[in-house]
Scaffold this motif. Structure first.
Motif: not given
Length: 332
Positions: A270-272, A286-288, A313-317
């Protein structure tokens, strides 16, 4: 001598006949309720007939005309001399008004000359700047424009679009138009950076491949073509005179040491990253854990940008950062 025939009024004006005198009041009827009062300050005669020189009593603007009709036979838009009875201004007052009008006209002409000289000075700087940076084989220039639309009457039926600013975002060696090139250039200006992300709603094909919410208001991006290199330089010289109007690369935001330290975190697969001031993005396998990410309020996007490339990728606040870190094992 010249004769004018009015089909609507059914009248003939012979300029060889003098119909009004100096210091006589003239009424100018415009569209709607527009009406101006003027005074004749000079009457000239030449091979074409009589010419009347006038000054507006209110605006002090100087005008001239060879067509004057009697106000008693008014039938629409036009210039009418007062008759039945004729109205005159005092000769001394008229002379003073003309002197004021002529000084006003001189001041305006001087101001225009100074404005043109300043415009030319700035354009010369811009032209030299463009000659240094514009490719020899340029076939297109990508521009960002900020437009505002204002209503010009109380009924909100008439409106006017005005361009507030133009910024040069890039040069292209092809005249072909497409949204991909515009999106890439959009990142060069903070005000248009949001257009770098794919959004079909911002693809305005009806206005000739324009990228933005609307070509009439706010920022929009388009590609200028059909010029030679010197043609581009002439057209954009004044804009380029201000170096702030040339943005050929994406700006790097200033960050505090604490922000730089936490900008990118790598944990296993993962890369954040801090994606923006208000959002974080998670990249990797991130699929699992996609269901868990979704439960945290994440939004999957297959066209995010990471290190200059498109990446899913996934976006979060930002407020969800600790929960995301705990989920992927980065807490602590």
């Amino acid at each position: 001598m010249v004769k004018y025939y009015s089909l609507f009024g059914g009248t003939t004006t012979d300029t060889e006949i003098q119909v009004a005198k100096e210091n006589q009041i003239v009424i100018s009827e415009g569209p709607g309720a527009m009406r101006d009062r003027l005074v004749i300050y000079k009457v000239e005669h030449d091979a074409n007939g009589y010419m009347y020189h006038l000054v507006n009593l209110e605006t002090k603007a100087i005008r001239r005309t060879d067509i004057l009709r009697p106000y008693s036979r008014k039938f629409g838009i036009g210039m009418y001399y007062t008759d039945a009875p004729a109205e005159f201004m005092d000769a001394f007052e008229a002379a003073a008004l003309v002197a004021e009008a002529e000084q006003k006209a001189k001041d305006e002409a001087d101001a225009k000359a100074r404005a043109k000289a300043e415009h030319d000075r700035i354009a010369a700087i811009g032209a030299e700047r463009l000659r240094r940076i514009m490719p020899d084989n340029v076939q297109g220039v990508i521009l960002a424009e900020l437009n505002i639309t204002e209503y010009t009457d109380p009924s909100y039926e008439c409106r006017e679009t005005r361009r507030v600013r133009t910024v040069i975002l890039g040069f292209s060696t092809t005249s072909r138009k497409g949204f991909g090139e515009l999106r890439k250039a959009a990142a060069n200006l903070p005000e248009t950076a949001y257009l770098a992300e794919y959004n079909k709603d911002y693809e305005l094909r009806y206005s000739g491949f324009t990228l933005g919410k609307s070509p009439s208001y706010g920022w929009s991006i388009h590609k200028m073509t059909h010029y030679t290199r010197e043609g581009f330089i002439d057209a954009l010289a004044y804009i380029a005179g201000d170096e702030n109007n040339i943005r050929l690369s994406s700006p790097k935001p200033e960050r505090t040491p604490e922000q730089e330290q936490g900008q990118t975190t790598v944990q296993g697969d993962f890369i954040l990253v801090n994606y923006s001031e208000k959002a974080i993005a998670l990249f990797g396998d991130t699929k699992p854990i996609k269901d868990a990410l979704s439960d945290l309020g994440g939004r999957f996007n297959g066209r995010l940008t990471y290190r200059g490339e498109k990446c899913a990728g996934w976006i979060f606040p930002k407020a969800k950062e600790m929960q995301v870190r705990e989920l992927i094992g980065m807490a602590g």
